[in-house]
Design an enzyme around this catalytic site. Structure first.
Site, PDB file in Angstrom:
ATOM      1  N   GLU A  13      99.160  40.319  75.455  1.00  0.00           N
ATOM      2  CA  GLU A  13      99.971  40.732  74.317  1.00  0.00           C
ATOM      3  C   GLU A  13     100.948  41.803  74.791  1.00  0.00           C
ATOM      4  OE1 GLU A  13      97.062  42.113  71.526  1.00  0.00           O
ATOM      5  OE2 GLU A  13      96.322  43.686  72.850  1.00  0.00           O
TER       6      GLU A  13
ATOM      7  N   ASP B 266      99.522  52.820  72.315  1.00  0.00           N
ATOM      8  CA  ASP B 266     100.600  51.862  72.578  1.00  0.00           C
ATOM      9  C   ASP B 266     101.908  52.550  72.956  1.00  0.00           C
ATOM     10  OD1 ASP B 266      98.657  50.068  71.610  1.00  0.00           O
ATOM     11  OD2 ASP B 266      99.424  50.218  69.574  1.00  0.00           O
TER      12      ASP B 266
END
Length: 555
Positions: free
Chosen positions: A192, A18
């Site tokens: 997301e 991420d």
């Protein structure tokens, strides 16, 4: 300077998922997720986008409690930003505290610092509406937060809406209402990690899509107003992915999508991107990726960080510099800036500076001098044993990320146990249910210290009872050779002796994101393989082990 034209991916090997990238002046920074590992939120820096140096952690003062964290909960998707008007670094993140029943209870916070190295402010609570918050600093002085609003109702499209709200940064308060702007820009679903960027006359909203598995990708939409409406990229597909073929999976849970494995790509799972502009006007995107073991769908090194070069088209859309959407292992480096010498990912520490390497991380609990230090016996790392390694409360483990498929890991340990519940040694670790541990302990049958091996696989305790060796002086060197999912354990009683086999040819490929048993209903883990030294004392909490050195050499 070593002049070159290409950047080799991954730029941060091993657990570095991420990635959130920014540039301040001529220095780039990346923040990555840490899940159940402390200290929380890794920070790396680079001047060439190719070589990234770890500089520390943000959550290193007990700001969050990760004890009892089930895989794959914990600290998710940090977003790094810089407010040029106040010269402050901002970091937003989610603390996923519960995933049972797919309720996904997550608390999101923001922190700030005037220096990337800290000190960082206390966490400022933002919301519990979902996860993956990001902060956008607009050029009119206003600030906004984007996040996924998690959907739990039956009959509604999962995982939910991407929402945006104005944010009072100092108070951490949402101003006005949340605005639902999209459920994704492609049919891959699982939208997301929303992040806003401004370019010319548009706000651009970048999303992660397709789940965190083999269908992962980066998708994009744009709007004239920050609250939308957002139009999708005209291709209807991700702008970065490892698997470009079309997928319709709206409403599907966030799953591995193994059917989207691309046999023609060495890189898999490319997705969850973050955009940055260089000082000379070029554009790059940092994103996560994985590299499966050959012939498998298992990824022991977890989700790593890669870079792709990007460009803007004449009609104002972002795409990869070669015009495709297939993520590459090699990309063009910045123009006019030579690459520095390649950073080594080996970890070697002789504990002779009254401190230890900042690469060390600890599962579930915080590092503190009352159980791990280099001061009680200078020149050694002393670890006071506590819980079994099945524990999510107080395991006494010091670990570093595995960054290669082939490496040698060595240590030397002194230990004098007087009970079979006292152990010390080294091994491989994923989480509390999945590890392997070669260690010294007390043998009641011999009255002395022995070396043996204990293993955890999907929560099952496996004792290697036929592998026991006398350690007469309470001192032993240990070596682990990792070779593409297979481990070989060796020991020797002194440096003038040959290495002897403690346990050979052990299949440890299950110590990977897909090989572990995460929260029921989830696909496993999001972190990766770690090497560790540690100690257990389930007797009187009065024993300790002294480690003379720690060495991981990638081959």
């Amino acid at each position: 300077m070593r002049e070159t034209e290409t950047i080799q991916n991954p730029v941060i090997p091993g657990m570095a998922p991420d990635p959130s990238i920014i540039r301040v002046g001529e220095v780039f920074y990346i923040a990555t997720s840490t899940f159940h590992w402390n200290p929380g939120i890794q920070i790396f820096k680079s001047t060439d986008l190719a070589n990234w140096e770890p500089i520390g952690f943000v959550l290193n003062n007990g700001e969050v409690n990760l004890r009892g964290t089930n895989t794959p909960a914990g600290i998710w998707a940090p977003h790094l930003s810089y407010d040029a008007s106040t010269h402050k670094y901002w970091l937003a993140f989610s603390h996923m505290v519960n995933m049972a029943g797919r309720e996904f209870n997550s608390d999101s916070y923001a922190m700030w610092a005037e220096d990337i190295n800290g000190p960082w402010s206390d966490p400022i609570y933002i919301t519990s509406i979902g996860f993956d918050p990001a902060i956008f600093h607009d050029d009119d002085g206003k600030h906004y937060v984007t996040i996924l609003e998690w959907e739990t109702r039956q009959g509604y499209q999962a995982p939910g809406h991407i929402v945006i709200a104005e944010l009072d940064l100092e108070q951490g308060k949402v101003i006005g209402q949340w605005h639902r702007v999209t459920q994704g820009f492609t049919t891959r679903g699982c939208a997301e990690a929303p992040q806003i960027y401004k370019y010319q006359d548009y706000y651009y909203l970048i999303l992660a899509s397709g789940g965190t598995g083999y269908a992962h990708g980066v998708e994009i939409g744009r709007a004239k107003n920050i609250f939308g409406p957002y139009e999708p990229h005209p291709s209807g597909e991700p702008i970065i992915t490892s698997s470009p073929r079309h997928l319709f999976s709206l409403g599907d849970p966030d799953a591995g999508h193994v059917e989207m494995y691309n046999p023609h790509s060495f890189m898999q799972k490319a997705g969850h991107g973050s955009l940055v502009q260089t000082q000379n006007g070029e554009w790059y995107m940092a994103h996560l990726m994985s590299r499966p073991l050959e012939g498998t769908l298992l990824n022991p090194l977890g989700r790593e960080t890669s870079i792709q070069k990007m460009k803007w088209t004449q009609d104002g859309w972002l795409e990869m510099s070669d015009g495709s959407n297939l993520a590459k292992m090699q990309v063009e480096a910045m123009k006019g800036i030579g690459l520095s010498e390649m950073i080594s990912h080996d970890v070697v520490d002789h504990f002779n500076n009254n401190s230890y390497n900042n690469a060390f991380m600890t599962p579930y609990r915080n590092q503190s001098a009352n159980w791990v230090n280099t001061t009680e016996r200078p020149g050694y790392l002393r670890i006071h044993g506590e819980n079994s390694f099945f524990s999510q409360m107080n395991p006494a483990i010091m670990a570093t990320r595995a960054t290669s498929f082939h490496y040698e890991f060595q240590t030397k340990v002194e230990f004098n146990p007087d009970h079979y519940s006292e152990t010390a040694g080294m091994g491989l670790y994923y989480d509390s249910n999945n590890w392997i541990y070669v260690h010294m302990t007390h043998s009641e049958s011999t009255g002395g210290t022995i070396l043996t091996v204990l293993q955890a696989k999907l929560g099952e305790r496996i004792e290697h009872v036929h592998n026991r060796f006398a350690i007469p002086d309470g001192m032993v060197e240990l070596k682990l050779v990792y070779n593409a999912g297979t481990a070989h354990f060796f020991y020797r009683l002194s440096e003038d002796r040959e290495w002897e086999v403690a346990l050979d040819q052990v299949d440890v490929a299950y110590l990977s994101d897909e090989g572990v048993n995460g929260e029921p209903g989830e696909i496993g883990g999001f972190t990766g393989l770690f090497n560790f030294v540690g100690s257990v004392d389930a007797h009187q909490h009065d024993s300790f082990a002294d480690f003379e050195y720690y060495s991981v050499m990638n081959l």
